[in-house]
Scaffold this active site. Structure first.
Site, mmCIF file in Angstrom:
data_model
loop_
_atom_site.group_PDB
_atom_site.id
_atom_site.type_symbol
_atom_site.label_atom_id
_atom_site.label_comp_id
_atom_site.label_asym_id
_atom_site.label_seq_id
_atom_site.Cartn_x
_atom_site.Cartn_y
_atom_site.Cartn_z
ATOM 1 N N ILE A 115 0.834 -1.206 0.000
ATOM 2 C CA ILE A 115 0.000 0.000 0.000
ATOM 3 C C ILE A 115 0.866 1.253 0.000
ATOM 4 O O ILE A 115 1.833 1.354 0.762
ATOM 5 C CB ILE A 115 -0.903 0.016 1.254
ATOM 6 C CG1 ILE A 115 -1.792 -1.216 1.253
ATOM 7 C CG2 ILE A 115 -1.724 1.294 1.324
ATOM 8 C CD1 ILE A 115 -2.456 -1.489 2.574
ATOM 9 N N CYS A 116 0.489 2.205 -0.850
ATOM 10 C CA CYS A 116 1.154 3.506 -0.877
ATOM 11 C C CYS A 116 0.224 4.507 -0.192
ATOM 12 O O CYS A 116 -0.748 4.974 -0.777
ATOM 13 C CB CYS A 116 1.431 3.929 -2.312
ATOM 14 S SG CYS A 116 2.242 5.538 -2.428
ATOM 15 N N LEU A 117 0.515 4.786 1.050
ATOM 16 C CA LEU A 117 -0.236 5.763 1.841
ATOM 17 C C LEU A 117 0.796 6.447 2.726
ATOM 18 O O LEU A 117 1.434 5.792 3.560
ATOM 19 C CB LEU A 117 -1.314 5.057 2.674
ATOM 20 C CG LEU A 117 -2.223 5.933 3.523
ATOM 21 C CD1 LEU A 117 -3.030 6.896 2.643
ATOM 22 C CD2 LEU A 117 -3.165 5.071 4.348
#
Length: 185
Positions: A115-117
């Site tokens: 996940i890219c957060l």
């Protein structure tokens, strides 16, 4: 959850009494992480987005839980997306580790669940990464927002999905719907 909270209360009641001297270390010592989690989980459950549900497989282990996000708008409406969250011992100095368990066609989530957060990054160039003032509530709301206002095609982790969207938005939508039918029901 109640079990760990009860344990914390019992341990607090034993402090200062001679009974605590005979209690084993495992019942006397509760980690800073676990003390924080008791408070944060209560706050999270009171402020959970209506599109999210939290599940604790073992109520004595608040540091391991699953989140289900069911978006009610946008490309991912109708899907049911599972996330696994593990809160490390060094929490809240480091962010929780989160993985998407549902296969998804998304610019900010790989098909393998990365996940890219920014708030899940320990160090972030833009200053929006993890900080000790952040909580599990921030993580859940951030994950929920990946399906609406934080959906980011300009800085993707899954470059192929982002390029697909730029090339053909309708075909992108169709592929998202196919993934939902196959993996997110």
């Amino acid at each position: 959850m109640l079990t760990l909270a009860s344990k914390l209360k019992r341990d607090d009641g034993l402090k200062g009494s001679r009974a605590s001297a005979t209690a084993s270390d495992s019942t006397r010592r509760v980690s800073v992480r676990d003390r924080l989690l008791v408070k944060e989980v209560a706050e999270l459950e009171a402020n959970l987005p209506c599109t999210c549900k939290v599940y604790f497989p073992d109520p004595n282990k608040l540091h391991c839980f699953q989140l289900t996000v069911t978006p009610d708008e946008g490309y991912y409406q109708g899907g049911k997306f599972q996330f696994e969250t593990e809160v490390p011992d060094a929490y809240n100095m480091v962010p929780p580790k989160v993985k998407c368990l549902t296969r998804i066609w998304h610019p900010n989530i790989t098909e393998t669940g990365e996940i890219c957060l920014s708030l899940l990054r320990e160090h972030s160039i833009d200053g929006t990464g993890w900080a000790p003032t952040r909580t599990l509530k921030d993580v859940v709301w951030g994950l929920n927002s990946l399906f609406t206002d934080l959906l980011n095609f300009d800085d993707p982790l899954n470059i192929e999905a982002a390029e697909h969207h730029l090339r053909d938005k309708e075909d992108f939508r169709n592929k998202v719907e196919d993934y939902i039918k196959c993996y997110a029901r």
